[in-house]
Motif scaffolding. Structure first.
Motif, short mmCIF file in Angstrom:
data_model
loop_
_atom_site.label_atom_id
_atom_site.label_comp_id
_atom_site.label_asym_id
_atom_site.label_seq_id
_atom_site.Cartn_x
_atom_site.Cartn_y
_atom_site.Cartn_z
N MET A 283 0.82 -1.21 0.00
CA MET A 283 0.00 0.00 0.00
C MET A 283 0.85 1.26 0.00
SD MET A 283 -3.28 -0.92 2.43
CE MET A 283 -2.33 -1.59 3.82
N ASN A 284 1.97 1.22 0.73
CA ASN A 284 2.88 2.36 0.76
C ASN A 284 3.47 2.63 -0.62
OD1 ASN A 284 4.09 4.40 2.44
ND2 ASN A 284 6.04 3.32 2.21
N MET A 285 3.79 1.55 -1.35
CA MET A 285 4.34 1.72 -2.69
C MET A 285 3.29 2.30 -3.64
SD MET A 285 6.35 -1.03 -5.07
CE MET A 285 7.16 -0.47 -6.57
N ILE A 286 2.04 1.86 -3.50
CA ILE A 286 0.95 2.39 -4.33
C ILE A 286 0.80 3.89 -4.08
CG2 ILE A 286 -1.54 2.33 -4.73
CD1 ILE A 286 -1.43 -0.68 -4.12
N LEU A 287 0.88 4.31 -2.81
CA LEU A 287 0.79 5.73 -2.47
C LEU A 287 1.94 6.52 -3.10
CD1 LEU A 287 -0.29 5.64 1.28
CD2 LEU A 287 -1.64 6.45 -0.66
N LYS A 288 3.14 5.92 -3.12
CA LYS A 288 4.28 6.60 -3.75
C LYS A 288 4.05 6.78 -5.25
CE LYS A 288 7.98 5.23 -0.56
NZ LYS A 288 9.27 4.50 -0.42
N VAL A 289 3.44 5.78 -5.88
CA VAL A 289 3.17 5.86 -7.31
C VAL A 289 2.22 7.01 -7.63
CG1 VAL A 289 2.11 4.66 -9.26
CG2 VAL A 289 3.66 3.42 -7.74
N VAL A 290 1.23 7.22 -6.75
CA VAL A 290 0.25 8.30 -7.00
C VAL A 290 0.73 9.64 -6.45
CG1 VAL A 290 -1.67 6.71 -7.07
CG2 VAL A 290 -1.07 7.79 -4.89
#
Length: 317
Positions: A283-290
């Motif tokens: 989830m943290n990586m997904i937030l970084k992507v956005v």
């Protein structure tokens, strides 16, 4: 260097590419070692100084119609010169045909000729996709690959560290298994694609229990054939003398087939819920992507607080 036979190509893609064999079956033993495709227009005109002889040769309507304009003797001479370059195969598109003399020459020189009912553009597009997959760079590593919130997470670490157990807990929580124990990583279109190295179904080995079949136990929606790898998580035993990442500002990378992959070094200790941490990492990586980075946000707020406290501190005279 990987090599396949034209027989493998023919038998694998016969239906998809609408292929039929023009020459004798023995010609299918010819080998192919290149993922590229060539249209031999200049070669047919007699220019062979730059000719990609190790590629599949695709003859579309332009090439076939040009051959028909040549006197038969000249046509056979041009084709003989091309055949003598030891090309792996010729594929004719649109269901077009060669004169019987060319087919006889191909049989004599052991050059396979295939015919496809597809258009030239369709055939080349599908062939490119197939050859790119077949000749992709690859390597096999000891790891477990799961899909978590649509991200491909590669779990690595020493044998017995708990990769399979972590994956099993993730599957139980609604995520999916791609492969356990041995994972083949392939480089396709500058992306790392992972899949199980063993075509034995969706089995996992759980120490103390034995083999379990994920598909039968949790349903077919809990398994994937392959998945792009987005993040690697290295499970490692907890050690007091190692300075583990605590804030998340540092970006670490592992390299596979020349591609850098973000990696997290995750210490494992008794009582730690590793599967929940893997979910949080995803989830943290997904937030970084956005566009949101929690570590940078925390660092910014901390600096603001320090600056405010500095400004509010009374000046002693």
């Amino acid at each position: 260097m990987k090599v396949i036979t034209i027989r493998e190509l023919f038998e694998t893609k016969k239906k998809d590419l609408a292929l039929s064999l023009v020459t004798e079956p023995e010609t299918l033993n010819k080998k192919l070692s290149s993922q590229f495709i060539n249209r031999p227009g200049l070669a047919l005109a007699g220019y062979l100084d730059v000719f990609f002889s190790d590629c599949l040769q695709v003859f579309g309507e332009v090439e076939v119609r040009y051959l028909q304009t040549l006197p038969e003797e000249l046509m056979l001479e041009r084709m003989r010169r091309i055949f003598q370059m030891d090309i792996p195969c010729i594929i004719i598109t649109k269901g077009l045909t060669f004169p019987p003399s060319i087919e006889y020459l191909a049989n004599d020189l052991n050059i396979p000729i295939l015919s496809s009912r597809l258009s030239t553009a369709q055939l080349i597009q599908l062939l490119n996709r197939y050859l790119l997959d077949v000749f992709a760079l690859e390597k096999t590593i000891h790891a477990t690959l799961v899909e978590v919130f649509s991200l491909g997470i590669l779990l690595t670490g020493k044998s017995g560290i708990g990769k399979s157990e972590c994956a099993l807990d993730l599957i139980h929580r609604g995520h999916s298994l791609v492969g356990d124990d041995l994972i083949t990583i392939r480089l396709i279109d500058d992306k790392l694609i992972g899949k199980s190295s063993r075509d034995l179904g969706s089995f996992m080995e759980i120490r103390g229990v034995g083999f379990v079949n994920v598909e039968r136990m949790f349903g077919i929606e809990r398994v994937r054939k392959q998945k792009e790898i987005d993040l690697q998580i290295e499970l490692m035993p907890w050690q007091e003398n190692i300075d583990y990442e605590r804030i998340g500002l540092a970006n670490n990378y592992a390299e596979h087939l020349g591609i850098k992959l973000p990696i997290i070094y995750l210490p494992v200790s008794p009582g730690k819920n590793v599967s929940v941490i893997v979910e949080v990492a995803a989830m943290n990586m997904i937030l970084k992507v956005v566009g949101y980075d929690a570590a940078e946000d925390f660092n910014r707020l901390l600096h603001e607080q320090i600056r405010k406290q500095t400004l509010q501190k009374p000046v002693v005279t």
